[in-house]
Design a protein around this motif. Sequence first.
Motif, PDB file in Angstrom:
ATOM      1  N   GLU A   9      32.590  46.877  37.662  1.00  0.00           N
ATOM      2  CA  GLU A   9      31.619  45.786  37.591  1.00  0.00           C
ATOM      3  C   GLU A   9      32.258  44.561  36.956  1.00  0.00           C
ATOM      4  OE1 GLU A   9      27.162  44.982  35.671  1.00  0.00           O
ATOM      5  OE2 GLU A   9      28.081  46.980  35.635  1.00  0.00           O
ATOM      6  N   GLN A  10      33.016  44.816  35.905  1.00  0.00           N
ATOM      7  CA  GLN A  10      33.696  43.722  35.204  1.00  0.00           C
ATOM      8  C   GLN A  10      34.710  43.070  36.130  1.00  0.00           C
ATOM      9  OE1 GLN A  10      35.585  45.108  31.659  1.00  0.00           O
ATOM     10  NE2 GLN A  10      35.738  43.084  30.743  1.00  0.00           N
ATOM     11  N   LEU A  11      35.399  43.915  36.878  1.00  0.00           N
ATOM     12  CA  LEU A  11      36.398  43.418  37.829  1.00  0.00           C
ATOM     13  C   LEU A  11      35.738  42.518  38.871  1.00  0.00           C
ATOM     14  CD1 LEU A  11      39.064  43.402  39.451  1.00  0.00           C
ATOM     15  CD2 LEU A  11      38.331  45.558  40.460  1.00  0.00           C
ATOM     16  N   SER A  12      34.669  42.989  39.464  1.00  0.00           N
ATOM     17  CA  SER A  12      33.962  42.224  40.489  1.00  0.00           C
ATOM     18  C   SER A  12      33.497  40.883  39.951  1.00  0.00           C
ATOM     19  CB  SER A  12      32.745  43.015  40.979  1.00  0.00           C
ATOM     20  OG  SER A  12      33.152  44.264  41.475  1.00  0.00           O
ATOM     21  N   LYS A  13      32.937  40.934  38.783  1.00  0.00           N
ATOM     22  CA  LYS A  13      32.422  39.714  38.164  1.00  0.00           C
ATOM     23  C   LYS A  13      33.525  38.679  37.993  1.00  0.00           C
ATOM     24  CE  LYS A  13      30.302  38.122  33.829  1.00  0.00           C
ATOM     25  NZ  LYS A  13      31.518  37.476  33.274  1.00  0.00           N
ATOM     26  N   LEU A  14      34.607  39.107  37.359  1.00  0.00           N
ATOM     27  CA  LEU A  14      35.717  38.196  37.094  1.00  0.00           C
ATOM     28  C   LEU A  14      36.373  37.689  38.378  1.00  0.00           C
ATOM     29  CD1 LEU A  14      37.307  40.092  34.082  1.00  0.00           C
ATOM     30  CD2 LEU A  14      36.015  37.957  34.023  1.00  0.00           C
ATOM     31  N   TRP A  15      36.520  38.594  39.342  1.00  0.00           N
ATOM     32  CA  TRP A  15      37.176  38.206  40.594  1.00  0.00           C
ATOM     33  C   TRP A  15      36.339  37.151  41.321  1.00  0.00           C
ATOM     34  CZ3 TRP A  15      41.847  38.839  42.667  1.00  0.00           C
ATOM     35  CH2 TRP A  15      42.016  38.536  44.018  1.00  0.00           C
ATOM     36  N   ARG A  19      38.799  34.229  38.788  1.00  0.00           N
ATOM     37  CA  ARG A  19      39.912  34.514  37.884  1.00  0.00           C
ATOM     38  C   ARG A  19      41.034  35.152  38.688  1.00  0.00           C
ATOM     39  NH1 ARG A  19      37.855  35.257  32.904  1.00  0.00           N
ATOM     40  NH2 ARG A  19      39.983  34.937  32.192  1.00  0.00           N
ATOM     41  N   SER A  20      42.282  34.926  38.238  1.00  0.00           N
ATOM     42  CA  SER A  20      43.416  35.497  38.959  1.00  0.00           C
ATOM     43  C   SER A  20      43.558  36.975  38.609  1.00  0.00           C
ATOM     44  CB  SER A  20      44.705  34.762  38.589  1.00  0.00           C
ATOM     45  OG  SER A  20      45.109  35.121  37.292  1.00  0.00           O
ATOM     46  N   ALA A  21      44.259  37.680  39.459  1.00  0.00           N
ATOM     47  CA  ALA A  21      44.444  39.114  39.244  1.00  0.00           C
ATOM     48  C   ALA A  21      45.116  39.415  37.913  1.00  0.00           C
ATOM     49  CB  ALA A  21      45.259  39.700  40.381  1.00  0.00           C
ATOM     50  N   SER A  22      46.096  38.614  37.562  1.00  0.00           N
ATOM     51  CA  SER A  22      46.801  38.878  36.302  1.00  0.00           C
ATOM     52  C   SER A  22      45.902  38.609  35.101  1.00  0.00           C
ATOM     53  CB  SER A  22      48.061  38.023  36.210  1.00  0.00           C
ATOM     54  OG  SER A  22      47.743  36.654  36.243  1.00  0.00           O
ATOM     55  N   GLN A  23      45.077  37.599  35.220  1.00  0.00           N
ATOM     56  CA  GLN A  23      44.174  37.288  34.114  1.00  0.00           C
ATOM     57  C   GLN A  23      43.181  38.429  33.933  1.00  0.00           C
ATOM     58  OE1 GLN A  23      42.628  33.411  35.416  1.00  0.00           O
ATOM     59  NE2 GLN A  23      43.567  32.519  33.598  1.00  0.00           N
ATOM     60  N   ILE A  24      42.668  38.901  35.039  1.00  0.00           N
ATOM     61  CA  ILE A  24      41.703  39.993  34.987  1.00  0.00           C
ATOM     62  C   ILE A  24      42.354  41.241  34.410  1.00  0.00           C
ATOM     63  CG2 ILE A  24      40.287  41.549  36.357  1.00  0.00           C
ATOM     64  CD1 ILE A  24      39.899  39.235  38.333  1.00  0.00           C
ATOM     65  N   ALA A  25      43.582  41.485  34.846  1.00  0.00           N
ATOM     66  CA  ALA A  25      44.300  42.656  34.355  1.00  0.00           C
ATOM     67  C   ALA A  25      44.453  42.585  32.843  1.00  0.00           C
ATOM     68  CB  ALA A  25      45.668  42.738  35.015  1.00  0.00           C
ATOM     69  N   ALA A  36      47.195  46.665  40.200  1.00  0.00           N
ATOM     70  CA  ALA A  36      46.069  47.593  40.171  1.00  0.00           C
ATOM     71  C   ALA A  36      44.784  46.830  40.496  1.00  0.00           C
ATOM     72  CB  ALA A  36      45.955  48.229  38.790  1.00  0.00           C
ATOM     73  N   VAL A  37      44.685  45.650  39.920  1.00  0.00           N
ATOM     74  CA  VAL A  37      43.504  44.818  40.150  1.00  0.00           C
ATOM     75  C   VAL A  37      43.400  44.428  41.617  1.00  0.00           C
ATOM     76  CG1 VAL A  37      42.490  42.554  39.724  1.00  0.00           C
ATOM     77  CG2 VAL A  37      43.377  43.918  37.822  1.00  0.00           C
ATOM     78  N   ILE A  38      44.508  43.927  42.149  1.00  0.00           N
ATOM     79  CA  ILE A  38      44.506  43.499  43.544  1.00  0.00           C
ATOM     80  C   ILE A  38      44.201  44.666  44.478  1.00  0.00           C
ATOM     81  CG2 ILE A  38      45.957  42.652  45.414  1.00  0.00           C
ATOM     82  CD1 ILE A  38      47.421  40.946  43.331  1.00  0.00           C
ATOM     83  N   GLY A  39      44.820  45.789  44.200  1.00  0.00           N
ATOM     84  CA  GLY A  39      44.597  46.960  45.030  1.00  0.00           C
ATOM     85  C   GLY A  39      43.126  47.336  45.047  1.00  0.00           C
ATOM     86  N   LYS A  40      42.525  47.338  43.863  1.00  0.00           N
ATOM     87  CA  LYS A  40      41.117  47.706  43.756  1.00  0.00           C
ATOM     88  C   LYS A  40      40.224  46.689  44.449  1.00  0.00           C
ATOM     89  CE  LYS A  40      37.789  50.320  42.407  1.00  0.00           C
ATOM     90  NZ  LYS A  40      37.611  51.630  43.072  1.00  0.00           N
ATOM     91  N   VAL A  41      40.570  45.453  44.282  1.00  0.00           N
ATOM     92  CA  VAL A  41      39.795  44.383  44.910  1.00  0.00           C
ATOM     93  C   VAL A  41      39.745  44.582  46.420  1.00  0.00           C
ATOM     94  CG1 VAL A  41      39.942  41.961  45.585  1.00  0.00           C
ATOM     95  CG2 VAL A  41      40.049  42.591  43.173  1.00  0.00           C
ATOM     96  N   HIS A  42      40.873  44.945  46.978  1.00  0.00           N
ATOM     97  CA  HIS A  42      40.926  45.153  48.422  1.00  0.00           C
ATOM     98  C   HIS A  42      40.123  46.379  48.830  1.00  0.00           C
ATOM     99  CE1 HIS A  42      43.804  42.256  50.214  1.00  0.00           C
ATOM    100  NE2 HIS A  42      43.952  42.007  48.927  1.00  0.00           N
ATOM    101  N   ARG A  43      40.240  47.417  48.052  1.00  0.00           N
ATOM    102  CA  ARG A  43      39.508  48.640  48.377  1.00  0.00           C
ATOM    103  C   ARG A  43      38.011  48.412  48.288  1.00  0.00           C
ATOM    104  NH1 ARG A  43      41.939  51.290  44.211  1.00  0.00           N
ATOM    105  NH2 ARG A  43      44.036  50.520  44.564  1.00  0.00           N
TER     106      ARG A  43
END
Length: 168
Positions: A9-15, A19-25, A36-43
């Motif tokens: 949920e936090q990932l989705s919100k930030l993305w 926010r950039s993948a590295s920032q979120i990470a 990991a962030v980018i991979g999850k975002v795509h999935r």
Amino acid sequence: MSWTDERVEQLSKLWLEGRSASQIAAELGLGVTRNAVIGKVHRLGLAGRAKVVAPQAQGRTKAKAQVTAAPEVEEVEATVVPLRNVPTPIQDAVGELAIPPSERVTIMELRETSCRWPMGDPSHAEFRFCGAKTAIGSGPYCATHARLAFQPTQDRRRDRVERYARIA
DNA sequence: CCCTGATTCGC
DNA sequence: GCGAATCAGG
């Protein structure tokens, strides 16, 4: 570590906030990489939505760039305040040492090799770190500020006395 | 060199 | 499903 509902949920919100993948990470912390962030975002199917027309996008071996536009997301006007370096004064508060070339950076712009000497009032938005390249590899300060920070105790005592004298 | 996201594939 | 490795690009 795993992708708990909370973290997703936090990932989705930030993305979606842009926010950039590295920032979120960095924000999720605990060994989460930008990959990991980018991979999850795509999935999750949150990826792309903007550009990508290039048919030549290769990963490890071969790949056919996914041109199929992802579900359009409401365009959000990002109110970003450009944080640019300002002209650098010739001297710092100490009044003795010249400040390195204008490379002052915000905390977000700090890198492993950035001098972490604080400049200005930390409570103000204008606060910056020196930002010059560190003197010795992973050292925290550039050559100039390293001299200041690791000053011989005698000199430091002298300075302290002078400073107090100035205030008094 | 710093960074960005995109993609593949071994695990 | 996960994410390191790798790619293309800014």
